[in-house]
Design an enzyme around this catalytic site. Structure first.
Site, PDB file in Angstrom:
ATOM      1  N   VAL A   8      30.496  34.885  42.733  1.00 12.08           N
ATOM      2  CA  VAL A   8      30.870  34.378  44.080  1.00 12.08           C
ATOM      3  C   VAL A   8      30.316  35.316  45.160  1.00 12.08           C
ATOM      4  CG1 VAL A   8      32.825  33.965  45.640  1.00 12.08           C
ATOM      5  CG2 VAL A   8      32.922  33.165  43.259  1.00 12.08           C
ATOM      6  N   CYS A   9      30.888  36.508  45.223  1.00 12.76           N
ATOM      7  CA  CYS A   9      30.556  37.427  46.330  1.00 12.76           C
ATOM      8  C   CYS A   9      29.105  37.911  46.270  1.00 12.76           C
ATOM      9  CB  CYS A   9      31.519  38.614  46.294  1.00 12.76           C
ATOM     10  SG  CYS A   9      33.240  38.068  46.221  1.00 12.76           S
ATOM     11  N   VAL A  10      28.486  37.824  45.076  1.00 14.06           N
ATOM     12  CA  VAL A  10      27.067  38.213  44.952  1.00 14.06           C
ATOM     13  C   VAL A  10      26.189  36.960  44.927  1.00 14.06           C
ATOM     14  CG1 VAL A  10      25.366  39.369  43.490  1.00 14.06           C
ATOM     15  CG2 VAL A  10      27.665  40.341  43.714  1.00 14.06           C
TER      16      VAL A  10
ATOM     17  N   VAL B 258      33.291  39.410  43.101  1.00 10.82           N
ATOM     18  CA  VAL B 258      32.829  39.197  41.745  1.00 10.82           C
ATOM     19  C   VAL B 258      31.415  38.605  41.762  1.00 10.82           C
ATOM     20  CG1 VAL B 258      35.139  38.893  40.751  1.00 10.82           C
ATOM     21  CG2 VAL B 258      33.967  36.933  41.784  1.00 10.82           C
TER      22      VAL B 258
END
Lengths: 207, 207, 207, 207, 207, 207, 207, 207
Positions: F119-121, F116
């Site tokens: 977070v992941c980006v 998402v």
């Protein structure tokens, strides 16, 4: 005054609750409600089925495939409910076991909710109407892809005489009078209506 | 030309106004209108009841509990109106005192608004339809949880022949002709329609 | 711990309130708020100016033309406030009389609201920033054509160091502590925050 | 009071207007405005360029391809404006002819609008900032695919010191004072702001 | 196949166009369309009335008061149309002069648009239905306060057998076949549908 | 003219593409884009990576758990790309193998998208900024729970100097000039921009 | 239980599919769906026509003009389908060739989708209802200017007994039972429902 | 590569959690989240505080008045947390007991959430920034009147260097690596992210 309208009111002695395809995979297709809102509404409707002791039927569509199993909370709430894992019928009313379970309730008012609205709810709702049942679809405990699809499904069901209600309306129409059980109804609302829980919290703080 | 439709027009000689459960606690559940907009619409409808001298009935549901008392503005506007504090009936039409008060108005057109739309308004609206009344639900003076619930309630009531109107439409249909009372209607609009007040301000500045 | 940020807090001893061009004609251009909401917010901010005894300046742009007169409520609230009817300056800060009135307040914190946001509010806000003032624009008491324009104006003002606040934030930052005047602040909130009025109604019902 | 902010105000003596790629094909990609709204805003900005006699430059990207020709209204408004049909440069600032045309205006304030916002407007805007120009992007006369893309482009440009404005703000900042030309500015607003035209209609009806 | 439905198609030989209360003041109350969009749709419908030579009737409500005069564009388009300035009737169908003008058209299909939707359009629409007319309300050339009121009015009119259409649908149903007049219909669409104008621009650029 | 801004333009010789956690399970959490839109944007960005021959790195988080495998389309597009299945690091930049893969590209411009967004980006984007990279986050190829979370993540990344772009802006900035490859860019747009495909269809029909 | 409702279920042996005016130019007018969503839904419906071997008819309106050619994907899918390029009839049902092609299918259930909803879909839908056909309009594969127009068209068609469905509902009602062809239906859903594809990806990863 | 940005990452050894004024009365003012969503997010953040053993401080504003008591769930979760019932300070940072409790945590990273966003969260956030703390405001566990107010508060806090995050981002940044505790983090997500719970249900069904 003469009247042309008969008010078909939900009665806890004549209603059954059909929860259709609330499966862990299918629910990922639901985007016309936020996930938190939808989970709350489905569990609230299930809690109504439990609280008003409505004969409740659980069914899933092709649950061993990607649609996934029924969400565990519903199984836990109704361990003894008829549970029909349809191997293929997309319209639950095409499944004899399902229809027999409905008939065995002896109830003429069918409260239906499920995922997705325009198929897993609308198809059995239209079939039940054709079979002469009074059908009440719980719109906020039924989810689908988007609002266009939701309103499309509502139009098709309303044209067939399906009564559209939300879970809170179902609870209130079944309960009829606070005095039947103030704590019970209060607990149901407090659990599934956060602002009502806050009303109770503020109220109790000043008793 | 033959016609299949009869236009049932609100008439100030035949309409009564039922304000159901606008209670300080319950209104905190309303999220399909902004609070400022909803308060304005409810008071505007009440002002119409006052202005057109419609027999008005106030009722509350379980007001000593968390639902809270009726908002003070309505009591102040209608000190002499029948006031039925229902101890438990969720559908006001299940309360004999309430139904008797309606019958005593001698009116056949019932204007209903309340909180929440799908219960406190829809239930008595459907009961009144079944009893043969012409029912007009004021959609912008009735509030509920969210738009899904609102549209669900509208569908159920419209299918029962309930006429859906906003408070401004009620005022205009009752008033029929500006010349009946230009100041009075102008004052009503100026108070509850800010943009109309601005039209009057601009207009008067150049008289 | 070393800090790189200084919190410039509104202080009722150092703030002045500039209400720019809330005129009966111009307000008809406002569509980024519903009329009822916008009127409530503007009057709430004005009530704050009154309650905290802030030096308040009223100004209009070309009020004898289609822009129309200042809404009467503001004149009635501040009969003695400096009232500058600018004959032509679109940016109020280009009007010497206006700037002099600001300087005469002796205040360094300017609370600004008006119609429309990107012109009648942003232009004097940017000019005041350039003149070294701390500027607080009240976003929910400033209206304009649509949300694109609103957010465009916010971006331009924020980049200039303007602090964006809503009227409730202004009231709270000026008031600092409930105990300074519980009734006064409660009355302000009760008048302009319908849900807070309902909290008070419910609360008082159980004293 | 010392100030850390310099208010860079649009001046009709120092601004030029760059209309980038408002082409009949590309505009079909615009879905962050309704077509009617977008056409009105673009023509309103163009009318400002005309009214304030700003040196205006028209440019298109690969107009013989699917992007299509410049919308005829802009050509008709500025028959003598530099017209650069870029055969390939996606960023207009990579086209020498275009940059030379900008330099020849002798202006340091560049008002830019175009389609699509994040490419045809943002790229030359960022290049112009790097070249030391003051850049004003007209957000409601620039269109793109959707709101996510719009806000993404705004963030990138604002971070580069681009000033975001709407066409009405541009007109007001350039005009400075109604008295410079009441009819002219009134005509501009009446043509492109329907509600302002209605104010004038109502106003004139009572002269 | 037996059919239970009769398709009542608009015919330019049997339709009349009633434009009710598009007044400069009242239009400031319209917030369910952006001003630019609404003006475009109203003028597009009027242009249809002109193009298809439909007998067109103009009427206003209390135009010397704050409601303001009819927008000048409609008067200019229909200098010879019956123009009924109703001194007080809120429902145009309560005005004999208006009803007589409708009857004198000899037309049985009434195309109605106006401001506001739930009063100035719905009331005469319901009266006309009761009088046996086929009624077509043009939803995007009728404006009102907000979407709740719009959908409320739609529900009341649809229940009365009013056909809801947009101006483009009216134009297409009246025109029947492009070949009746390709340029004429193309010009109408090009003027009031910006994206269609762009299609024509791109198309013509490659002839 | 002196300038305070340096335009950091994406260059296909200096950019690498990091696709983070587009996994079949995690994507079911994405509700700030419709599924069809999101899939189109992610594949469009991947197609850009392929078309501009950008070193591309694929990574997943705990893919053997409920997060699920990487969507097959990305693996098929980049069979030879470094593929880092992180067993536990939530921030990809905490994974040495991932950081080494980035360093081995020798590129200083990192184009990042993933699921998402916050977070992941955002985590690797902030880490990469801290490591001195120029970071470009592709907002319409990054998905998350809802718009509140999206805008929260954008604010945090923009404050860190991350450049926010959409996939179309990335393609245009990398391509610089149509003439570098008209067919190639046209094919890319035709595949992932349905309205651009329609422009080409209409255009080709009249060659 | 006696029933007043007959459930007219789509049957692959009795349904035909009419794709009306999905033309490259006209689709640029569609703004009630995002382009990516609309293209996916139209191709999904076409894929249903193919998969269920429904007799499918393609038709266009004035395709040599600005409306543009039929989108190539539909021609490629149905190379042998009756293809009626209507030179002028706006209502396809006014074209004899089209009606004959419908009759020649021998089917009584007509599934219709097209652009724009209120004309190219609604007109033939109403004509077909009048001719006694059961009509099913696919709402998410029919596009138009905006939501006001969409809901207006839905109301007119629903009042005529048209059944409103989305493409997924059509597929499910035609398929009846997963076991008729699990791979085929799974492939159809996987191709056009990205979240369903992700369910399958996650599911297969753990076989 | 030199860098100008330092990534201040939440660390469970350096963060404290401040839950400000989540009171049963005040929460009725929150309308920028649906009640169910807001309750879920607040409890999720509280669960993070519990799970990561962050020193947590609870505080209320004037809780014996209409604001009402702290919601019982937070007291039950943190029976031993410092609990400061502020008798009047609107800005918690003006309360010495509160500031002392913060200092006694010895933590320099303050995670703040509360009701309403622009006052009860923004004021202490700005004060804490001024005192040199790193401040992280949890946007989806802070509620207020409407979106205008929310975005206004975000702008003011972001300009002060406050990092805006959602509760899921806080959990992920604190957890760093799944392997620190797969069950624990999975349980947290399963409880407060319904779609993640469904992923786990589907995943476990095929172990």
């Amino acid at each position: 005054m003469n009247s042309t309208f008969k008010y078909t009111r939900l009665s806890k002695d004549d209603a059954a609750c059909l929860l259709v395809d609330h499966q862990s995979g299918l629910i990922s297709l639901v985007q016309d409600f936020s996930p938190g809102e939808f989970k709350n509404n489905v569990l609230a409707l299930a809690a109504c089925g439990k609280y008003f002791k409505l004969p409740t039927i659980l069914t899933t569509s092709f649950e061993n495939g990607p649609n996934g199993p029924l969400v565990p909370e519903l199984k836990e709430l109704f361990p003894d409910a008829p549970y029909i894992a349809r191997p293929g019928n997309i319209n639950a009313w095409d499944n004899e076991e399902f229809v027999k379970a409905v008939e065995q309730t002896g109830r003429k008012q069918l409260i239906i909710a499920g995922v997705v609205t325009e198929v897993c709810v609308a198809f059995p709702a239209l079939s039940a109407r054709e079979a002469g049942y009074d059908v009440f679809v719980v719109t906020d405990a039924s989810g689908t892809f988007n609002e266009v699809t939701r309103h499309t499904a509502w139009a098709r069901m309303a044209a067939a005489g399906v009564q559209l209600m939300n879970w809170f309306g179902v609870a209130c129409e079944l309960h009829r009078d606070w005095r039947n059980d103030i704590e019970g109804l209060g607990e149901l609302f407090s659990t599934y209506i956060p602002n009502y829980r806050n009303l109770i919290t503020s109220y109790m703080a000043r008793q």
